[in-house]
Design a protein around this motif. Structure first.
Motif, PDB file in Angstrom:
ATOM      1  N   THR A   1      41.997  52.735  51.261  1.00  0.00           N
ATOM      2  CA  THR A   1      41.076  52.148  52.240  1.00  0.00           C
ATOM      3  C   THR A   1      39.670  51.983  51.667  1.00  0.00           C
ATOM      4  OG1 THR A   1      42.396  53.084  54.048  1.00  0.00           O
ATOM      5  CG2 THR A   1      40.165  52.408  54.604  1.00  0.00           C
ATOM      6  N   GLU A   2      39.379  52.672  50.584  1.00  0.00           N
ATOM      7  CA  GLU A   2      38.067  52.493  49.950  1.00  0.00           C
ATOM      8  C   GLU A   2      37.881  51.052  49.473  1.00  0.00           C
ATOM      9  OE1 GLU A   2      37.293  55.430  46.969  1.00  0.00           O
ATOM     10  OE2 GLU A   2      37.343  57.092  48.409  1.00  0.00           O
ATOM     11  N   VAL A   3      38.993  50.384  49.153  1.00  0.00           N
ATOM     12  CA  VAL A   3      38.919  48.969  48.751  1.00  0.00           C
ATOM     13  C   VAL A   3      38.358  48.138  49.903  1.00  0.00           C
ATOM     14  CG1 VAL A   3      40.242  46.963  47.981  1.00  0.00           C
ATOM     15  CG2 VAL A   3      40.859  49.251  47.178  1.00  0.00           C
TER      16      VAL A   3
ATOM     17  N   GLY B   1      49.471  46.493  55.025  1.00  0.00           N
ATOM     18  CA  GLY B   1      50.493  47.166  54.251  1.00  0.00           C
ATOM     19  C   GLY B   1      50.835  46.351  53.019  1.00  0.00           C
ATOM     20  N   TYR B   2      51.415  47.003  52.020  1.00  0.00           N
ATOM     21  CA  TYR B   2      51.667  46.362  50.724  1.00  0.00           C
ATOM     22  C   TYR B   2      52.557  45.119  50.827  1.00  0.00           C
ATOM     23  CZ  TYR B   2      56.403  48.246  50.736  1.00  0.00           C
ATOM     24  OH  TYR B   2      57.712  48.509  51.054  1.00  0.00           O
ATOM     25  N   ASN B   3      53.365  45.034  51.903  1.00  0.00           N
ATOM     26  CA  ASN B   3      54.321  43.923  52.036  1.00  0.00           C
ATOM     27  C   ASN B   3      53.971  42.966  53.181  1.00  0.00           C
ATOM     28  OD1 ASN B   3      54.786  45.691  54.122  1.00  0.00           O
ATOM     29  ND2 ASN B   3      57.019  45.648  53.957  1.00  0.00           N
TER      30      ASN B   3
ATOM     31  N   LYS C   1      43.655  42.976  46.095  1.00  0.00           N
ATOM     32  CA  LYS C   1      44.597  44.038  45.742  1.00  0.00           C
ATOM     33  C   LYS C   1      43.877  45.379  45.569  1.00  0.00           C
ATOM     34  CE  LYS C   1      47.843  40.951  43.316  1.00  0.00           C
ATOM     35  NZ  LYS C   1      48.968  41.135  44.254  1.00  0.00           N
ATOM     36  N   ASP C   2      44.641  46.464  45.743  1.00  0.00           N
ATOM     37  CA  ASP C   2      44.071  47.783  45.501  1.00  0.00           C
ATOM     38  C   ASP C   2      44.245  48.159  44.027  1.00  0.00           C
ATOM     39  OD1 ASP C   2      46.719  48.608  45.193  1.00  0.00           O
ATOM     40  OD2 ASP C   2      46.871  49.417  47.218  1.00  0.00           O
ATOM     41  N   LEU C   3      43.898  49.385  43.674  1.00  0.00           N
ATOM     42  CA  LEU C   3      43.946  49.804  42.276  1.00  0.00           C
ATOM     43  C   LEU C   3      45.369  49.846  41.725  1.00  0.00           C
ATOM     44  CD1 LEU C   3      41.242  52.627  42.277  1.00  0.00           C
ATOM     45  CD2 LEU C   3      41.020  50.286  41.427  1.00  0.00           C
TER      46      LEU C   3
ATOM     47  N   ASP D   1      48.857  44.336  47.435  1.00  0.00           N
ATOM     48  CA  ASP D   1      48.024  43.591  48.381  1.00  0.00           C
ATOM     49  C   ASP D   1      47.499  44.575  49.413  1.00  0.00           C
ATOM     50  OD1 ASP D   1      48.563  41.076  47.183  1.00  0.00           O
ATOM     51  OD2 ASP D   1      50.497  40.991  48.214  1.00  0.00           O
ATOM     52  N   ARG D   2      46.158  44.568  49.632  1.00  0.00           N
ATOM     53  CA  ARG D   2      45.583  45.625  50.477  1.00  0.00           C
ATOM     54  C   ARG D   2      44.593  45.121  51.515  1.00  0.00           C
ATOM     55  NH1 ARG D   2      47.873  49.648  51.874  1.00  0.00           N
ATOM     56  NH2 ARG D   2      48.579  49.881  49.722  1.00  0.00           N
ATOM     57  N   VAL D   3      43.810  44.087  51.198  1.00  0.00           N
ATOM     58  CA  VAL D   3      42.766  43.645  52.131  1.00  0.00           C
ATOM     59  C   VAL D   3      42.839  42.147  52.321  1.00  0.00           C
ATOM     60  CG1 VAL D   3      40.275  43.481  52.552  1.00  0.00           C
ATOM     61  CG2 VAL D   3      41.235  45.555  51.498  1.00  0.00           C
ATOM     62  N   ILE D   4      42.854  41.716  53.576  1.00  0.00           N
ATOM     63  CA  ILE D   4      42.772  40.302  53.931  1.00  0.00           C
ATOM     64  C   ILE D   4      41.349  40.015  54.390  1.00  0.00           C
ATOM     65  CG2 ILE D   4      43.467  38.553  55.618  1.00  0.00           C
ATOM     66  CD1 ILE D   4      45.612  38.961  53.577  1.00  0.00           C
ATOM     67  N   ILE D   5      40.735  38.989  53.804  1.00  0.00           N
ATOM     68  CA  ILE D   5      39.375  38.570  54.199  1.00  0.00           C
ATOM     69  C   ILE D   5      39.461  37.189  54.800  1.00  0.00           C
ATOM     70  CG2 ILE D   5      37.022  38.124  53.402  1.00  0.00           C
ATOM     71  CD1 ILE D   5      37.547  40.033  51.085  1.00  0.00           C
TER      72      ILE D   5
END
Length: 276
Positions: free
Chosen positions: A97-99, A244-246, A264-266, A270-274
């Motif tokens: 979530t830091e991403v 979620g990743y999927n 994407k996260d580290l 796939d982690r964040v949608i903007i």
């Protein structure tokens, strides 16, 4: 038992019960009970502990083995280099979530003037809102945080005070009690499919299901956000969502004809949608 013997006991118990990071957790539990740091464990490793300490350690170790997350025992989780209080009323903030927070901070920095308003929807422990506010504590950034749970908001308020930042808290079921507009709306909503929750590890299942359960397809709250967010977002505003990743394609499809980007996260998930 000597301190080093207690640690070995804890490591063995965790390892025998197939619990990961046994050394870290065995030491963390003892540091919590004794209220000491790593250096103390090294210097005093041959020191005999009282029967009271030994009993408390073994009792709490049993709770760990039964699936209670370490963070709910110690009431501590680090996030964005800040210290957060957590208990059974909130999700435990995770590094992924830091991403989301870093992306939010980067977008705020792009604004040329102050008086930026940010809403953290489904705030839980307040980790996202507080970390964002802390990054701009000497600037004109107003951060609001909402949640449906009174108990979660109590935890978030405690964390706001703990980290010395001001947050405007709102008890709200999604946008129900939101009556202002924002430059940025950020959210890590419940997004796990109802049936999948039953298959999660014992410790994750200890976390509040209201903060995990995203409905049968995991998209229930994304659908609510997609249908309502524009009413609460200023012109040229930005929406940021943890996924979620999927879930990338499923969530993007909810924002047809919008400028959508995925971060994407580290771990390259796939982690964040903007949505701009």
């Amino acid at each position: 038992m000597r301190l080093q013997e207690l640690i070995k006991y804890g490591k063995d118990q965790l390892k025998n019960n197939k619990i990961d990071d046994e050394t870290i957790k065995a030491k963390a539990l003892l540091k919590y009970i004794l209220n000491v740091d790593d250096a103390y464990l090294i210097i005093h490793n041959n020191e005999i502990q009282s029967t009271e300490i030994e009993k408390k350690y073994k009792d709490l170790m049993e709770e760990l083995i039964e699936g209670k997350p370490l963070q709910y025992i110690t009431h501590h989780q680090e996030f964005m280099n800040l210290d957060f209080y957590v208990d059974e009323n909130v999700l435990i903030p995770q590094p992924d979530t830091e991403v989301l927070v870093l992306q939010t901070i980067n977008i705020i920095k792009q604004y040329e003037s102050g008086n930026i308003k940010v809403l953290d929807l489904c705030t839980g422990s307040g980790a996202i809102a507080i970390s964002t506010a802390k990054a701009f504590e000497n600037q004109a950034v107003q951060v609001y945080a909402s949640d449906i749970s009174d108990k979660a908001l109590e935890v978030a308020k405690k964390n706001s005070k703990k980290n010395d930042v001001h947050i405007n808290f709102i008890n709200s079921n999604m946008f129900e009690n939101i009556d202002e507009k924002f430059d940025i709306i950020v959210s890590n909503p419940p997004y796990i499919e109802t049936e999948t929750i039953k298959k999660l590890s014992k410790d994750v299942q200890q976390e509040p299901h209201i903060a995990l359960d995203g409905g049968f397809d995991g998209l229930e709250f994304y659908k609510i956000i997609a249908s309502e967010y524009e009413k609460y977002l200023n012109d040229n505003g930005t929406l940021l969502l943890e996924i979620g990743y999927n879930q990338k394609q499923s969530v993007i499809e909810l924002f047809i004809n919008r400028n959508v980007e995925c971060i994407k996260d580290l771990a390259q998930n796939d982690r964040v949608i903007i949505v701009k």
